[in-house]
Scaffold this motif. Sequence first.
Motif, PDB file in Angstrom:
ATOM      1  N   LEU A  28       0.833  -1.207   0.000  1.00 10.58           N
ATOM      2  CA  LEU A  28       0.000   0.000   0.000  1.00 10.58           C
ATOM      3  C   LEU A  28       0.869   1.260   0.000  1.00 10.58           C
ATOM      4  CD1 LEU A  28      -2.797   1.324   0.050  1.00 10.58           C
ATOM      5  CD2 LEU A  28      -2.664   1.309   2.551  1.00 10.58           C
ATOM      6  N   HIS A  72       2.090   1.690  -3.465  1.00 10.84           N
ATOM      7  CA  HIS A  72       0.972   2.119  -4.309  1.00 10.84           C
ATOM      8  C   HIS A  72       0.685   3.605  -4.083  1.00 10.84           C
ATOM      9  CE1 HIS A  72      -2.847   1.931  -6.396  1.00 10.84           C
ATOM     10  NE2 HIS A  72      -3.461   2.400  -5.330  1.00 10.84           N
ATOM     11  N   LYS A 121       1.104   6.652  -6.768  1.00 12.25           N
ATOM     12  CA  LYS A 121      -0.001   7.556  -7.087  1.00 12.25           C
ATOM     13  C   LYS A 121       0.402   9.004  -6.874  1.00 12.25           C
ATOM     14  CE  LYS A 121      -4.230   6.628  -5.565  1.00 12.25           C
ATOM     15  NZ  LYS A 121      -5.354   5.929  -4.920  1.00 12.25           N
ATOM     16  N   ARG A 161      -5.463  10.390   3.259  1.00 10.51           N
ATOM     17  CA  ARG A 161      -5.150   8.962   3.221  1.00 10.51           C
ATOM     18  C   ARG A 161      -3.834   8.663   3.926  1.00 10.51           C
ATOM     19  NH1 ARG A 161      -8.586   6.587  -0.376  1.00 10.51           N
ATOM     20  NH2 ARG A 161      -7.297   4.768  -0.742  1.00 10.51           N
ATOM     21  N   MET A 172      -4.193   6.820   7.055  1.00 11.69           N
ATOM     22  CA  MET A 172      -4.287   5.356   6.988  1.00 11.69           C
ATOM     23  C   MET A 172      -2.908   4.722   7.199  1.00 11.69           C
ATOM     24  SD  MET A 172      -6.832   4.612   3.803  1.00 11.69           S
ATOM     25  CE  MET A 172      -8.598   4.524   4.095  1.00 11.69           C
ATOM     26  N   TYR A 213      -1.701   5.268  10.861  1.00 17.67           N
ATOM     27  CA  TYR A 213      -2.417   4.375  11.768  1.00 17.67           C
ATOM     28  C   TYR A 213      -1.878   2.949  11.665  1.00 17.67           C
ATOM     29  CZ  TYR A 213      -6.121   1.155  13.198  1.00 17.67           C
ATOM     30  OH  TYR A 213      -6.817   0.119  13.756  1.00 17.67           O
ATOM     31  N   TYR A 214      -1.895   2.420  10.467  1.00 16.74           N
ATOM     32  CA  TYR A 214      -1.547   1.000  10.334  1.00 16.74           C
ATOM     33  C   TYR A 214      -0.059   0.767  10.579  1.00 16.74           C
ATOM     34  CZ  TYR A 214      -2.288  -3.795   8.981  1.00 16.74           C
ATOM     35  OH  TYR A 214      -2.395  -5.153   9.020  1.00 16.74           O
ATOM     36  N   LEU A 231      -7.975   7.465  13.150  1.00 17.73           N
ATOM     37  CA  LEU A 231      -9.247   6.829  12.784  1.00 17.73           C
ATOM     38  C   LEU A 231     -10.340   7.884  12.611  1.00 17.73           C
ATOM     39  CD1 LEU A 231      -9.102   3.669  15.105  1.00 17.73           C
ATOM     40  CD2 LEU A 231      -8.859   3.727  12.614  1.00 17.73           C
ATOM     41  N   GLY A 232     -10.270   8.924  13.450  1.00 20.14           N
ATOM     42  CA  GLY A 232     -11.230  10.018  13.319  1.00 20.14           C
ATOM     43  C   GLY A 232     -11.071  10.747  11.993  1.00 20.14           C
ATOM     44  N   ILE A 249      -9.798   9.499   9.245  1.00 27.64           N
ATOM     45  CA  ILE A 249     -10.266   8.606   8.173  1.00 27.64           C
ATOM     46  C   ILE A 249     -11.798   8.633   8.097  1.00 27.64           C
ATOM     47  CG2 ILE A 249     -10.334   6.212   7.365  1.00 27.64           C
ATOM     48  CD1 ILE A 249      -7.631   5.852   8.968  1.00 27.64           C
ATOM     49  N   SER A 250     -12.444   8.569   9.263  1.00 24.50           N
ATOM     50  CA  SER A 250     -13.918   8.565   9.284  1.00 24.50           C
ATOM     51  C   SER A 250     -14.488   9.806   8.616  1.00 24.50           C
ATOM     52  CB  SER A 250     -14.454   8.536  10.714  1.00 24.50           C
ATOM     53  OG  SER A 250     -13.972   7.444  11.401  1.00 24.50           O
ATOM     54  N   LEU A 305     -13.962   8.584   4.647  1.00 22.67           N
ATOM     55  CA  LEU A 305     -15.249   7.885   4.554  1.00 22.67           C
ATOM     56  C   LEU A 305     -16.432   8.846   4.557  1.00 22.67           C
ATOM     57  CD1 LEU A 305     -14.533   4.937   7.036  1.00 22.67           C
ATOM     58  CD2 LEU A 305     -14.047   5.081   4.588  1.00 22.67           C
ATOM     59  N   GLU A 306     -16.183  10.084   4.990  1.00 20.04           N
ATOM     60  CA  GLU A 306     -17.229  11.112   5.049  1.00 20.04           C
ATOM     61  C   GLU A 306     -18.443  10.665   5.850  1.00 20.04           C
ATOM     62  OE1 GLU A 306     -17.763  12.173   0.931  1.00 20.04           O
ATOM     63  OE2 GLU A 306     -15.912  13.354   0.931  1.00 20.04           O
ATOM     64  N   MET A 364       1.172  -0.974  -7.270  1.00 21.46           N
ATOM     65  CA  MET A 364       1.184  -0.825  -8.713  1.00 21.46           C
ATOM     66  C   MET A 364       0.008   0.030  -9.184  1.00 21.46           C
ATOM     67  SD  MET A 364      -0.551  -4.150 -10.364  1.00 21.46           S
ATOM     68  CE  MET A 364      -1.168  -3.078 -11.645  1.00 21.46           C
ATOM     69  N   ILE A 365       0.200   0.621 -10.327  1.00 22.28           N
ATOM     70  CA  ILE A 365      -0.851   1.451 -10.916  1.00 22.28           C
ATOM     71  C   ILE A 365      -1.248   0.816 -12.246  1.00 22.28           C
ATOM     72  CG2 ILE A 365      -1.250   3.685 -12.043  1.00 22.28           C
ATOM     73  CD1 ILE A 365      -0.002   5.043  -9.791  1.00 22.28           C
ATOM     74  N   HIS A 418     -14.809   4.341  14.282  1.00 18.78           N
ATOM     75  CA  HIS A 418     -13.446   3.816  14.351  1.00 18.78           C
ATOM     76  C   HIS A 418     -13.358   2.412  13.775  1.00 18.78           C
ATOM     77  CE1 HIS A 418     -11.563   6.791  17.435  1.00 18.78           C
ATOM     78  NE2 HIS A 418     -12.149   7.390  16.431  1.00 18.78           N
ATOM     79  N   ALA A 475     -13.440   2.867  10.057  1.00 22.73           N
ATOM     80  CA  ALA A 475     -12.160   3.403   9.573  1.00 22.73           C
ATOM     81  C   ALA A 475     -11.107   2.303   9.547  1.00 22.73           C
ATOM     82  CB  ALA A 475     -11.710   4.564  10.459  1.00 22.73           C
ATOM     83  N   VAL A 513      -9.036   0.657   6.159  1.00 26.58           N
ATOM     84  CA  VAL A 513      -7.583   0.513   6.004  1.00 26.58           C
ATOM     85  C   VAL A 513      -7.250  -0.936   5.636  1.00 26.58           C
ATOM     86  CG1 VAL A 513      -5.345   0.744   7.136  1.00 26.58           C
ATOM     87  CG2 VAL A 513      -7.167   2.360   7.677  1.00 26.58           C
ATOM     88  N   ALA A 530      -4.058  -3.581  -2.227  1.00 28.61           N
ATOM     89  CA  ALA A 530      -2.702  -3.280  -2.712  1.00 28.61           C
ATOM     90  C   ALA A 530      -1.863  -4.557  -2.765  1.00 28.61           C
ATOM     91  CB  ALA A 530      -2.037  -2.238  -1.807  1.00 28.61           C
TER      92      ALA A 530
END
Lengths: 395, 365
Positions: free
Chosen positions: A304, A307, A311, A321, A324, A327-328, A382-383, A385-386, A390-391, B1-2, B268, B271, B275, B282
């Motif tokens: 990711l 990727h 991008k 993003r 994300m 967080y992870y 997370l907030g 992202i939400s 994610l809106e 990758m794209i 949460h 969210a 992820v 990906a």
Amino acid sequence: MGDLEAFRAEVRSWLEDNCPEEMRQPLASDQDHVWGGRQWEFSSDGQRVWFERMVEKGWTAPAWPIEYGGGGMTPAEHDVFKSEMKRINARSPVSNFGFWMLGPALLKFGSEEQKREHLPAIARGEIRWCQGYSEPNAGSDLASLKTSAEIDGDYFVVNGRKIWTSYADRADKMFCLVRTDPDAKKQAGISFILLDMESQGVSTRPIQLISGESPFCETFFDDVRVPRANLVGELNQGWTIAKYLLTHERDNIGGEPPGLLKGRDLAKMALEAIGADEAGRLDDPMLRADIARLEIDAMAFRALVEHTRAKAEAGEGVGARSAMLKYYGTELNKRRYNLMMDAMGGQGLEWEGERTSGGRYAREWLRSKGNSIEGGTSEIMLGIISSAVLELPKG
Amino acid sequence: MILNEEQQMLADLAERIFADKASVDTLRAIRGGSHGNDYDQDLWQAMVESGLTGILVPEDQGGMEFGLVSAGLVAREVGRRLALTPFLSTAVLGAIAIGRGGNDDQKSRWLGPIASGELIVALALDESAKHRPERVATQATAAGDGYTVTGQKTLVLDAANAGVFIVSAMLDGTPRLFAVEIGAGTVDVEPVVSLDTRSMADVRFDAAQAELLDGDDNTLDAVLDAGRAMLAMELVGLSRAVFERTLTYLSERKQFGQRIGSFQALQHRAAHLSVEIEISEAMAFQALAAFDSGADDASQQILAAKARAAETARLASAEGVQMHGGMGMTDEFDIGFFMKRARAASELFGDANFCTERFARAKGY
């Protein structure tokens, strides 16, 4: 041979000729990290030689423009450079918050004068920077910060207190968020200024962490006079820069794990510590499964990150993003350290002693707990992202 | 990758066809049908017309000769729409088994009909409840110019409609792949009604006439890689779809006078799930690209992709049901179909535990 391949050959041969053997070993302790700055003392000749050669070559900040002391590399060249550094396990010759944070901020928001004053000094490792963001009552809610900067002629007069200022006791200068309009609402009254830690009225106090180490300080400002020329960007528009840097900081996460796990294979460490069964499998089936799950998640996370980078290079904004990745990536790192401790067993319990270079396993494991707090907690991510990705409806 | 331009066009094409033809309503209709072992014929016809059935078939056999990344774009749509289609069994597994393992005669007999949609191929590997591709009791015996195979297979997708079976059987102590044409008279197909309404069967081969697929030694590995890779992409598509539905529900459903999507306890979790989905997607794309480029670690990457996609789909469908509350438990809502398919697709070609264990083994620990 394409231009890039010619460049790779050039980088490779220069690194081969110039990177001392001892600078190709993993960092054994924090002392091995070259922070630079006025007070810096090299701990070995190899460290000094490597630093001096890279400074002279202009490769300490490879992607910055040459006129500001950088290497002037294109993104593709920078990738080649990084991969060649990694190929021989070369240590970073020097790094601090000036490289990671202030440099990118000045390149984007600084005046020509500020760029010429500060960027070359960072690139040459002369000035070590620290970051003044959080305050005792402004952590996750950073925009509620209260450290004030009142205008008095050509100066700001700064009063207040910052916390989690990394190595403030050893840094030469600080980039700092201050409130310049107490009446404006939160984000609107914040400015981004640069100050010298030797200024009258600045004092620091190290904070000891659960790891026993003190990478952070509290910093106190008592009528500190800062020239108005040290304002970056517009007055009261500092939040824009802060946000940019927070996003930038989050983007930086997702590379290699830092510290003693850098470039080391967790499964190999576990095999060495625990041994294998007759089929050659790690002789702890539950840990083996946990390590495999972690490695799969780490591989997928890197996919990711790649990727996202691809991008970004294709011109697609990363924006929220990056939360994300932050967080992870940090949660993954904590898992990795937990498993390292599981693998090391009793050795991981050492707090002092040469066998573990002063209890590095335990200390780095404990330090990793801060990863999901600093730079925005996992819950803040997370907030973000939400709401921003994610809106989902606001509460 | 794209994605490159060609792949992006294919992605758009696949999305259009599936949006137009495939729906959960079709799945419901087929579930209510007589034998529950059918597939969506309209969709298959549309796939034939747009060339998707020949996506991996060489151009000289009438196919598009694309790679696994491209096939994965179709598989992702299969997952999103819960499409009932022999795409995996025939267009992917059949095309790869015959394309890699077949001789010129076999290729010319079967690859064209795969591309033209006339031939359904069924892969018969597993013999027990859990996927263990190297545990093969089915035996191959030399007979005349060819062979016969005898044994009992389970979890055979699209067997009821198959014209050719690809069967793993032991020959001189190693598992090899054989092709058995229907009409050999000694193939007994016993359809199984599955929880996800997919065409599945137990199949017994009793001295069935078989041809060895002896083109490429690594055909079985390639088939396993491709199967796992496609299921990973299908599970990613499924996760995306169930998550989109759940997000919509969170934004509409009101309790305590507020939309439930405004509750942090749910935000949460949503969210976190988003992820997980990004990362699994990906990973899947990277693994498919690794297969196409012949990377050394392609199999490892595919194991990682399948393991992750299965876990992600399990989480996405479980959160989907939970966040839909009581409605998520009803047959009237579609959410349950995603959970059922996630369960089945995770199990096929090795579940997350299997893939994780093989990953560790491949890594040498």
